[in-house]
Design a protein around this motif. Structure first.
Motif, PDB file in Angstrom:
ATOM      1  N   MET A 421       0.825  -1.204   0.000  1.00 53.02           N
ATOM      2  CA  MET A 421       0.000   0.000   0.000  1.00 53.02           C
ATOM      3  C   MET A 421       0.866   1.264   0.000  1.00 53.02           C
ATOM      4  SD  MET A 421      -3.111  -1.045  -0.205  1.00 53.02           S
ATOM      5  CE  MET A 421      -2.436  -2.352  -1.248  1.00 53.02           C
ATOM      6  N   ALA A 422       1.882   1.284   0.850  1.00 51.99           N
ATOM      7  CA  ALA A 422       2.747   2.464   0.950  1.00 51.99           C
ATOM      8  C   ALA A 422       3.574   2.652  -0.320  1.00 51.99           C
ATOM      9  CB  ALA A 422       3.666   2.331   2.160  1.00 51.99           C
ATOM     10  N   SER A 423       4.069   1.555  -0.876  1.00 47.48           N
ATOM     11  CA  SER A 423       4.907   1.656  -2.078  1.00 47.48           C
ATOM     12  C   SER A 423       4.112   2.151  -3.274  1.00 47.48           C
ATOM     13  CB  SER A 423       5.539   0.294  -2.388  1.00 47.48           C
ATOM     14  OG  SER A 423       6.388  -0.130  -1.338  1.00 47.48           O
ATOM     15  N   ILE A 424       2.902   1.644  -3.422  1.00 42.41           N
ATOM     16  CA  ILE A 424       2.057   2.086  -4.537  1.00 42.41           C
ATOM     17  C   ILE A 424       1.696   3.565  -4.372  1.00 42.41           C
ATOM     18  CG2 ILE A 424      -0.216   1.813  -5.611  1.00 42.41           C
ATOM     19  CD1 ILE A 424       0.021  -1.209  -4.875  1.00 42.41           C
ATOM     20  N   ALA A 425       1.278   3.940  -3.159  1.00 43.88           N
ATOM     21  CA  ALA A 425       0.903   5.334  -2.906  1.00 43.88           C
ATOM     22  C   ALA A 425       2.101   6.266  -3.090  1.00 43.88           C
ATOM     23  CB  ALA A 425       0.332   5.471  -1.491  1.00 43.88           C
ATOM     24  N   GLY A 426       3.261   5.859  -2.582  1.00 38.64           N
ATOM     25  CA  GLY A 426       4.462   6.680  -2.713  1.00 38.64           C
ATOM     26  C   GLY A 426       4.913   6.827  -4.148  1.00 38.64           C
ATOM     27  N   GLY A 427       4.837   5.726  -4.913  1.00 35.23           N
ATOM     28  CA  GLY A 427       5.228   5.777  -6.316  1.00 35.23           C
ATOM     29  C   GLY A 427       4.339   6.708  -7.114  1.00 35.23           C
ATOM     30  N   ILE A 428       3.016   6.627  -6.885  1.00 34.77           N
ATOM     31  CA  ILE A 428       2.074   7.493  -7.606  1.00 34.77           C
ATOM     32  C   ILE A 428       2.283   8.953  -7.202  1.00 34.77           C
ATOM     33  CG2 ILE A 428      -0.371   8.089  -7.877  1.00 34.77           C
ATOM     34  CD1 ILE A 428      -0.978   5.075  -7.573  1.00 34.77           C
ATOM     35  N   ALA A 429       2.398   9.211  -5.897  1.00 33.70           N
ATOM     36  CA  ALA A 429       2.582  10.581  -5.410  1.00 33.70           C
ATOM     37  C   ALA A 429       3.876  11.185  -5.948  1.00 33.70           C
ATOM     38  CB  ALA A 429       2.587  10.597  -3.879  1.00 33.70           C
ATOM     39  N   GLY A 430       4.940  10.394  -5.966  1.00 32.42           N
ATOM     40  CA  GLY A 430       6.219  10.877  -6.478  1.00 32.42           C
ATOM     41  C   GLY A 430       6.159  11.178  -7.960  1.00 32.42           C
ATOM     42  N   TYR A 431       5.523  10.287  -8.709  1.00 37.30           N
ATOM     43  CA  TYR A 431       5.423  10.477 -10.164  1.00 37.30           C
ATOM     44  C   TYR A 431       4.613  11.732 -10.482  1.00 37.30           C
ATOM     45  CZ  TYR A 431       4.340   9.514 -15.056  1.00 37.30           C
ATOM     46  OH  TYR A 431       4.209   9.621 -16.419  1.00 37.30           O
ATOM     47  N   VAL A 432       3.459  11.906  -9.816  1.00 36.22           N
ATOM     48  CA  VAL A 432       2.599  13.065 -10.080  1.00 36.22           C
ATOM     49  C   VAL A 432       3.316  14.361  -9.704  1.00 36.22           C
ATOM     50  CG1 VAL A 432       0.459  14.217  -9.386  1.00 36.22           C
ATOM     51  CG2 VAL A 432       0.459  11.757  -9.833  1.00 36.22           C
ATOM     52  N   THR A 433       3.995  14.363  -8.569  1.00 44.73           N
ATOM     53  CA  THR A 433       4.701  15.572  -8.114  1.00 44.73           C
ATOM     54  C   THR A 433       5.815  15.966  -9.084  1.00 44.73           C
ATOM     55  OG1 THR A 433       4.258  14.980  -5.805  1.00 44.73           O
ATOM     56  CG2 THR A 433       5.972  16.624  -6.206  1.00 44.73           C
ATOM     57  N   LEU A 434       6.594  14.978  -9.538  1.00 49.93           N
ATOM     58  CA  LEU A 434       7.716  15.271 -10.422  1.00 49.93           C
ATOM     59  C   LEU A 434       7.290  15.526 -11.858  1.00 49.93           C
ATOM     60  CD1 LEU A 434      10.218  12.630  -9.037  1.00 49.93           C
ATOM     61  CD2 LEU A 434      10.458  15.102  -8.859  1.00 49.93           C
ATOM     62  N   ARG A 435       6.128  15.016 -12.235  1.00 45.47           N
ATOM     63  CA  ARG A 435       5.669  15.168 -13.620  1.00 45.47           C
ATOM     64  C   ARG A 435       5.294  16.605 -13.930  1.00 45.47           C
ATOM     65  NH1 ARG A 435       1.227  14.544 -17.057  1.00 45.47           N
ATOM     66  NH2 ARG A 435       1.670  13.299 -18.902  1.00 45.47           N
ATOM     67  N   LYS A 436       4.864  17.333 -12.928  1.00 45.65           N
ATOM     68  CA  LYS A 436       4.503  18.736 -13.118  1.00 45.65           C
ATOM     69  C   LYS A 436       5.784  19.567 -13.146  1.00 45.65           C
ATOM     70  CE  LYS A 436       0.104  18.224 -10.680  1.00 45.65           C
ATOM     71  NZ  LYS A 436      -0.691  18.637  -9.497  1.00 45.65           N
TER      72      LYS A 436
END
Length: 437
Positions: A421-436
């Motif tokens: 759960m933490a890895s999936i949430a962290g991966g998505i949050a990191g990708y979205v933050t860096l994509r902008k």
């Protein structure tokens, strides 16, 4: 100009090789392995899939069986020893001539990694301070370098190269921290005699290094037959033996760059001067020159990097996926009461997702504010936050420490679900933050 002949097998192998050379490929293969393990563990084949890893293997000699362990044990203590050997090679390379060799540059990723290990452990322990559950404090400390870098490389030029270098250095320091945690806190009863035998083999490898021995087989035989086996039987986890053995591998060259260039140019001139014999095979003189080229190439390349370069694809595309298949298979048919009968799942999830973020970002900003170390070129608070989320991806190392921390199957399931759960949430949050941008 003649072009190399392309055989039918090349048309099949080349796309695979091109895929393997891409930085994000390791994370993709690992992700697929985790999904396959989860699907099999929650399908009608789940019983057969899980029983597969309980089959035992050993060696028989004179009617006696030695080193008899189940398949899961062989994967976690055998194959993963190779994984940790490559980790050790990377650690030594970075310390000798990489990002960790410059104290000024190394301070920031070391500080960030340290914060990213301490805060998750404290958060987990605050929620699980007693009983067997407290043994899991090391689980949320680790970052999965393959997954986190895989997500980062998916973003391409949206993130600066300095951020990728920073994450790599941070993850390597993080791996070293995980190795030390395993050595000091997740080791069973120690058999001193076997441990001493292991140190004798390590000393022999170190002496060989100092004497100038560069033969890979010398280190392989002593490392596997001596160090790994002795540590396995000593009670100290065999992965520690792998890292220790890796640090004995020579990191220097026998031939400097200028000498190498001069020799290769001379060999090419001599090779060109030989008239082709018009046959599919080479002449003796041509073979002799090519052999000299090979010897010079080996002399100009440190054994440490030669080994790392050769073993890295095998580790990323074979060992880590097999480990994921063996350890990520967890049944998701768990009722809420069983899942939250302890705070292991919550402690693991909170420790990874929030602990890693707070520890990495907080330690980095503190060091920059105190002017201990500057931001790398191109790093901002915003992309640092994105990177902080990516460090919460903890599949490989977190799953590995889970197998050492707990013996209760329910505790293992709770920790694994927290990791996922933490890895999936962290991966998505990191990708979205860096994509902008």
């Amino acid at each position: 100009m003649n072009t190399p002949k392309i055989s039918p097998i090349d048309k099949i192998v080349y796309p695979i090789q091109r895929f393997m050379r891409q930085e994000r490929s390791g994370g993709i293969v690992l992700g697929i392995s985790v999904i396959v393990a989860l699907v099999l563990a929650n399908s009608s084949w789940s019983e057969s899939f899980l029983l597969l890893f309980e089959h035992k293997f050993g060696f028989q000699f004179d009617g006696k069986t030695y080193l008899e362990y189940d398949l899961l044990h062989w994967i976690n203590d055998g194959l993963m020893a190779i994984f940790f050997f490559v980790v050790g090679l990377e650690l030594k390379r970075e310390a000798v001539g990489g990002e960790l060799s410059n104290p000024r540059k190394a301070l920031l990723p070391i500080g960030a990694a340290t914060g990213g290990m301490i805060v998750p452990a404290l958060l987990f322990f605050a929620l699980n301070s007693s009983g067997e559950a407290s043994r899991g404090w090391g689980i949320p400390m680790a970052t999965d370098i393959a997954f986190s870098l895989g997500v980062l490389y998916l973003l391409g030029d949206r993130v600066p190269l300095s951020l990728k270098v920073f994450l790599t250095a941070l993850a390597i320091v993080d791996d070293l921290g995980a190795v030390l945690v395993i050595a000091f806190f997740y080791t069973s009863d120690i058999y001193i005699v076997n441990l001493l035998i292991g140190f004798v083999f390590i000393t022999t490898m170190y002496v060989g290094n100092r004497l100038g021995v560069r033969n890979i087989f010398f280190y392989a035989i002593l490392g596997i037959g001596g160090v790994w086996t002795a540590f396995l039987l000593s009670g100290v986890h065999a992965t520690i033996a792998s890292v220790a053995a890796a640090f004995t591998i020579p990191a220097g060259v026998k031939m400097d760059e200028n000498t190498f260039i001069t020799r290769i140019q001379n060999y090419l001139i001599r090779f060109k001067a030989i008239d082709p014999n018009g046959k599919p095979v080479l002449s003796e003189d041509q073979v002799h020159i090519l052999d000299k080229v090979r010897q010079s190439t080996n002399a100009a390349m440190p054994p440490l990097q030669r080994l790392e370069h050769a073993m890295h694809p095998f580790v990323i595309f074979v060992i880590v996926p097999v480990f994921a298949l063996a350890n990520a298979g967890v049944s998701l048919h768990v009722d809420a009461e069983s899942l939250f009968s302890t705070h292991i799942a919550v402690g693991t999830g909170v420790g990874l997702l929030f602990g890693k973020f707070i520890g990495v970002v907080g330690a980095t900003l503190l060091m920059v504010k105190l002017k201990i170390a500057p931001f790398p070129a191109g790093m901002t608070v915003k992309n640092l936050c994105g990177l902080g989320f990516l460090t919460s991806i903890g599949f490989t190392m977190s799953l590995f420490i889970t197998s050492l921390a707990f013996s209760d199957p329910m505790h293992i399931v709770q920790a694994k679900i927290g990791i996922f759960m933490a890895s999936i949430a962290g991966g998505i949050a990191g990708y979205v933050t860096l994509r902008k941008r």
